[in-house]
Each structure stands twice: as C-alpha cells, then as structure tokens.
Design a protein around this motif. Structure first.
Motif, short mmCIF file in Angstrom:
data_model
loop_
_atom_site.label_atom_id
_atom_site.label_comp_id
_atom_site.label_asym_id
_atom_site.label_seq_id
_atom_site.Cartn_x
_atom_site.Cartn_y
_atom_site.Cartn_z
N SER A 24 0.85 -1.20 0.00
CA SER A 24 0.00 0.00 0.00
C SER A 24 0.88 1.24 0.00
O SER A 24 1.97 1.25 0.58
CB SER A 24 -0.91 0.03 1.24
OG SER A 24 -1.78 -1.08 1.26
N LYS A 34 -4.95 7.36 -2.05
CA LYS A 34 -4.38 6.03 -1.89
C LYS A 34 -4.04 5.47 -3.26
O LYS A 34 -4.92 5.01 -4.00
CB LYS A 34 -5.36 5.11 -1.17
CG LYS A 34 -4.68 3.94 -0.49
CD LYS A 34 -5.48 3.45 0.70
CE LYS A 34 -4.66 2.50 1.56
NZ LYS A 34 -5.41 2.05 2.75
N LEU A 56 -1.94 2.91 -3.95
CA LEU A 56 -1.92 1.45 -3.89
C LEU A 56 -2.66 1.03 -2.63
O LEU A 56 -2.43 1.60 -1.55
CB LEU A 56 -0.48 0.91 -3.81
CG LEU A 56 0.38 0.87 -5.06
CD1 LEU A 56 1.73 0.23 -4.71
CD2 LEU A 56 -0.28 0.12 -6.19
N ASP A 57 -3.49 0.01 -2.76
CA ASP A 57 -4.30 -0.43 -1.63
C ASP A 57 -4.25 -1.95 -1.54
O ASP A 57 -4.98 -2.66 -2.23
CB ASP A 57 -5.75 0.07 -1.81
CG ASP A 57 -6.62 -0.22 -0.60
OD1 ASP A 57 -6.09 -0.71 0.42
OD2 ASP A 57 -7.83 0.06 -0.68
N ASP A 58 -3.31 -2.45 -0.71
CA ASP A 58 -3.25 -3.89 -0.41
C ASP A 58 -3.06 -4.73 -1.68
O ASP A 58 -3.80 -5.67 -1.94
CB ASP A 58 -4.53 -4.32 0.33
CG ASP A 58 -4.41 -5.69 0.96
OD1 ASP A 58 -3.29 -6.04 1.40
OD2 ASP A 58 -5.41 -6.43 1.00
N VAL A 59 -2.03 -4.38 -2.46
CA VAL A 59 -1.80 -5.06 -3.74
C VAL A 59 -0.82 -6.22 -3.55
O VAL A 59 0.30 -6.04 -3.08
CB VAL A 59 -1.24 -4.08 -4.79
CG1 VAL A 59 -0.85 -4.83 -6.06
CG2 VAL A 59 -2.29 -3.02 -5.11
N LEU A 105 -4.66 -4.04 -12.40
CA LEU A 105 -4.93 -3.08 -11.33
C LEU A 105 -6.01 -2.11 -11.79
O LEU A 105 -6.10 -1.76 -12.96
CB LEU A 105 -3.67 -2.28 -10.98
CG LEU A 105 -2.42 -3.04 -10.54
CD1 LEU A 105 -1.35 -2.06 -10.08
CD2 LEU A 105 -2.73 -4.04 -9.43
N ARG A 144 -7.77 1.51 -9.93
CA ARG A 144 -7.93 2.43 -8.80
C ARG A 144 -7.13 1.98 -7.59
O ARG A 144 -7.60 2.01 -6.45
CB ARG A 144 -9.41 2.57 -8.44
CG ARG A 144 -10.25 3.18 -9.57
CD ARG A 144 -11.72 3.18 -9.22
NE ARG A 144 -12.52 3.60 -10.37
CZ ARG A 144 -13.85 3.50 -10.43
NH1 ARG A 144 -14.52 3.00 -9.41
NH2 ARG A 144 -14.51 3.92 -11.50
N ARG A 160 -6.04 -0.97 -6.69
CA ARG A 160 -6.23 -2.32 -6.16
C ARG A 160 -6.05 -3.35 -7.27
O ARG A 160 -6.32 -3.07 -8.44
CB ARG A 160 -7.62 -2.48 -5.55
CG ARG A 160 -7.91 -1.57 -4.37
CD ARG A 160 -9.28 -1.87 -3.77
NE ARG A 160 -9.33 -3.20 -3.18
CZ ARG A 160 -8.98 -3.48 -1.92
NH1 ARG A 160 -8.56 -2.51 -1.12
NH2 ARG A 160 -9.07 -4.71 -1.46
N LYS A 161 -5.61 -4.55 -6.87
CA LYS A 161 -5.59 -5.65 -7.84
C LYS A 161 -7.01 -6.19 -7.96
O LYS A 161 -7.63 -6.57 -6.97
CB LYS A 161 -4.64 -6.76 -7.40
CG LYS A 161 -4.57 -7.89 -8.43
CD LYS A 161 -3.70 -9.04 -7.99
CE LYS A 161 -3.78 -10.18 -9.01
NZ LYS A 161 -3.04 -11.38 -8.56
N VAL A 162 -7.52 -6.22 -9.21
CA VAL A 162 -8.90 -6.62 -9.41
C VAL A 162 -9.03 -7.93 -10.18
O VAL A 162 -10.14 -8.42 -10.39
CB VAL A 162 -9.69 -5.51 -10.15
CG1 VAL A 162 -9.82 -4.28 -9.27
CG2 VAL A 162 -9.04 -5.16 -11.48
#
Length: 516
Positions: free
Chosen positions: A26, A33, A35-38, A228, A230, A232-234
């Motif tokens: 992150s 933010k 990066l969020d918990d990638v 990725l 926004r 986050r890894k999606v």
C-alpha cells in the motif's frame, strides 16, 4: 521487515531469473491512496503482464519495487526471501532493473562506453582493450547483440532498446521491469525483442514484468497477467484462459464505453487537403520534413504511421501554425492555405495537436475561456468586435461540456485541473463545435484511459462520416490500422509508402517504418 540484504547473500544464483512477490503493498500520497493492499506473484522464469488504466497504480507499484518509493505497508519477496529496497541502488544490488519507456542511454557515447560507465565499479582510467574483451565474452552468451563501436545516436530504435536490455543483463539484473517497451519500435522490432525476452525467461535466464496496454503483445508473449484498477488488484490469470474482453472489463470496471463509430460507406470526395513538397526544419535547424507530399480527400481518414522522430511532430506543428514552413505549399480545396487564425476560420480547418494541455490550451485559464478560443471575437460572446460577454461564453461552455461529456467541477475551473482525457475532450469540443472541413489530429489517445480512447476515436470517425478530410498522425500502429481509410508511412521526413487501409499488411508497413 528485514534489513536490506547485501549482494553476496541474495538467494538468486548469477544468471538465473528470480521470482518476485508483493504482499499487501500500500502507498498513499496525502489522502490519495495510490496502492491499496496489492499482492502480485511473478514466478521465476516467466513473462508477466501488468495491466491497468492511467492512474490504476502500475507506476506506483513498480516504483515501490524499484526503491523509488517506500511502501506504507506490505512486503517484497525475491525468490521467497523478504527484502527491503530503500533506493534503486539496492534494487540493482538484488538484481532488479527497469527498462524505461524512454531511452536512458547517453547518445554521444558508443554502446561499449554506455555499458562500461553504467557499472558502479567502473575505473577512473579505463583499459579499453581489456574491457572490450570482457564485453565480447559477455555478448557471446547473449541471444542478441548490438554494434559496440557505434555512437548510440546512430543506432536504430530497436538496437537502442536491445542495448537498454543488455545493460541490465551486463549489470547482472535478472528481474526486468519493462515499461511500455515497444512504444518506439516498429512491429517487427517489437516482436523480435519480446520474442527474445520470452525465450530468455522460459530458459530461466530472466524473469520479466511488462507494463503494457497492447493486448496483442500480452497474448503473443506473456504467460500471466495481473490487472490493477484504482490502486487495487482486481483480477488476473493465465494468458490464454482470459479473453481480451475479460481483461478490458477488469481494467475499466463498470465504466460505460461508447460504442465504436462505424465508417459509413461512401465514395471519397474531392481533394480537401493537399500538402505539396513541404520542407520544415527542427529546433536545431536541420531538415525534419523533407519534401512531404500527400492528398486527403473529403470523407476519408488518412493515417500517418512511423517510428517517433521521423518528422511527424514537425509536420503537425507546421500545419497548425506552431512551426514555420521553409518551402512547399498547403492547399485546402485547391486554394493556398497559411496556418493563421483567419485561414483556419475561412477554410474550416481544425485540429487536436499532440499534448493538448501544452500545445492547445492556456493551462491557467478556465475551461470556458479555453473553449472560447475559436469564438471569443464573434457574437454572441463578442460585440463591437472587442467587448467580451462572460455570460454567453459560460453558456456555450456548459453546452459543450454536456455534449462532449467533459468532467469538470465548473466551467470556471482551470483547464489544467482536468484529467488528460477530459483535456482532450474539452479541446475536441472546441474544435468540433462547428462545421469541419479539415481535421488534423496527432496522437489523440496517447496515455488515455479505455473510455476516453473509445470516445475520442468515435468522434474522429464521425467527422469523417460527415465529410471532413481527416489527417491522423499516430505512433500507435493499431490505432492507424483501426481508423484509417488509407495509410501513409512517414520515414526520414517524407512519405515512404502509401496503401489502402482495408487489407493493409502490418509486416509491410513495419518494414517501411524501419526504412526498408
């Protein structure tokens, strides 16, 4: 986290590509933010693609991996061993290197000089006979080579990209991060280099992570993909098990993509734009456009393809009045056209130049003021030829903002506060808000998100369908192939090849782009 591991203790043997894993990484900049918990996993000896729109977090992620940024949370594992990289020098010590989108070589030095001076232990006085022997031994183990004794400035783009990769391997960096590595290459050069890297990865010599937006290259050369959005890894998975539509859907989420405009079948009209024997100099006074000849007819898009640096930028600047024409003639409807304000109005010539925030706007002025650049001296905005009325100007801006889906907090907001795609939309709204006979666009979708790309390309095709003559200059060959009725290849400042868009052969176009 553990301390930075010294080079002697790295788990990866020399000459072998390591695995790399980010765990819960992150990074925030103020309240944003990025990066969020990638968490992504790139197995050893694989070629991995990292996909995402602009602002998805790709650059932030790789900058954390490279040590440019320190993540707020999360861990980095190399070959299963946790490491902390405080700066790019630490990354280099652990065998992690990056090939950037733009070349980092010193143009005036030879290839061998670039390689030797890149070493941290390069001696103050270099024994070139000894170094050349070492370099030859190094190149003998590589699947490709470049001329060592030539200045980098004289190398082709493909050779420069090979040299960038060789430099990392010479420094024993075996995890390679590639940032849009084919953006300056011909199709043949791109396929050759990516094929070589894929082969090296599958032999276990390297591991590669490639940031790209080209699905064709992902499907042809990559093993796995991570997406990725926004920060986050999606999603992600094995290439071959994911369709292009599925990967695109992961990238854009629930955003609504405008349907592609289909080209109306119609006979081509009369000559609308004719460029005859055009000569234009670059900033150094050397000829960049050297006898350029081209005709664009009403109701067609002529796309100009070419490797960057072959005069495309200078051509567009000359046609839009940003650079003087040294010799030659530009005709619109067989009348002499000079790129000045009264002629743009008289001949209904409009355009979207490269980097519109820099080249087509006044960044500190409002969205409404920028949208009025074509009409500020005409009724109803102007009266008596000089009195400006803010009310009608804002009303017109609000109409264009709604019609062209420009996302802005207010017509009075500075245009520099808009995203890249919305700057493009605002400029297009201004340029397309009246009858258009000639439209000149340069790299209209560079760096934009999926939704903006679809929207802007559809608007270009719509102008063609209405009978405008469209000159499209783009370094994205896929864009040229998708939109153009005819395709011209520009090489060394002139048209080197001209073909119909329907059935155009990518390999033939690429060969002419390379100057063959």
């Amino acid at each position: 986290m553990t301390d930075v591991l010294p080079l002697a203790k790295t788990a990866t043997p020399p000459g072998r590509g390591p695995s790399l894993e980010t765990m819960g990484m992150s990074k925030a900049f103020g309240r944003f933010k990025a990066l969020d918990d990638v968490s992504i996993n790139v197995p050893a000896g694989t070629f991995h693609a990292l996909l995402g729109e602009n602002g998805a977090g790709k650059s932030t992620l790789v900058k954390c991996v490279m040590g440019f940024y320190s993540p707020d949370k999360g861990n980095l594992l190399l070959d299963g061993q946790e490491v902390k990289l405080a700066n790019p020098r630490d990354a280099q010590m652990h065998g992690v290197g990056m090939v950037y989108q733009h070349f980092t070589l010193v143009p005036s030095l030879t290839a061998e000089e670039n390689l030797v001076v890149s070493r941290a232990d390069a001696p103050g006085v270099i024994n070139w006979r000894k170094e050349r022997g070492r370099l030859e031994a190094f190149l003998s183990r590589m699947p490709f080579r470049v001329p060592l004794d030539r200045p980098v400035a004289s190398l082709a783009a493909g050779e420069k990209q090979k040299l960038e990769i060789l430099k990392l391997l010479y420094l024993d960096q075996r995890f390679l991060i590639l940032d849009e590595p084919t953006s300056v290459l011909t199709p043949a050069e791109a396929d050759e280099i990516l094929g070589l890297l894929k082969g090296m990865a599958h032999r276990g010599e390297i591991t590669a992570l490639m940031i790209t937006h080209k699905f064709r290259e992902v499907e042809a050369f990559c093993d796995d993909v991570s997406v990725l959005r926004r920060g986050r890894k999606v999603g992600g998975g094995k290439v071959g098990e994911l369709s292009t539509r599925e990967m695109a859907s992961m990238m854009i989420g629930d955003a609504v993509v405008r349907p592609s405009a289909s080209r109306t079948e119609r006979p081509r009209g009369e000559k609308q734009l004719e460029i005859a024997g055009l000569h234009v100099d670059n900033d150094e006074g050397r000829e960049a456009v050297a006898g350029f000849d081209l005709v664009v007819r009403a109701g067609e898009i002529v796309g100009i393809a070419g490797v960057s640096g072959n005069g495309q930028s200078q051509l567009v600047e000359a046609l839009t009045g940003q650079r003087p024409i040294k010799a030659g003639q530009v005709l619109v409807r067989e009348q002499n056209f000079e790129p000045r304000r009264d002629h743009f109005d008289k001949f209904k010539v409009f355009g979207l130049p490269e980097e519109p925030l820099k080249n087509a706007t006044a960044p500190t002025m409002s969205v409404a003021e920028n949208m009025a650049f074509r009409s500020f001296d005409k009724p109803p905005i102007a009266s008596l030829g000089w009195w400006l009325s803010p009310g009608p100007m804002r009303a017109k801006a609000r109409e264009l903002i709604a019609r062209y889906n420009v996302k802005t907090v207010s017509p009075d907001a500075p245009i520099r506060d808009l995203s890249g795609g919305n700057v493009q939309r605002a400029v297009l709204a201004r340029e397309l808000s009246t009858d258009v006979d000639v439209l000149i666009v340069a790299n209209p979708c560079f760096g934009l998100d999926f939704v903006s790309v679809a929207d802007i390309r559809a608007q270009i095709v719509e102008q063609r369908n209405r009978g405008a003559a469209v000159l499209l200059v783009s370094e994205d060959l896929d864009e040229v192939l998708e939109l153009s009725d005819r395709i011209a290849v520009m090489s060394e400042g002139r048209v080197a090849y001209l073909t119909e868009g329907t059935g155009a052969d990518r390999a033939t176009i690429g060969s002419h782009m390379a100057g063959h």
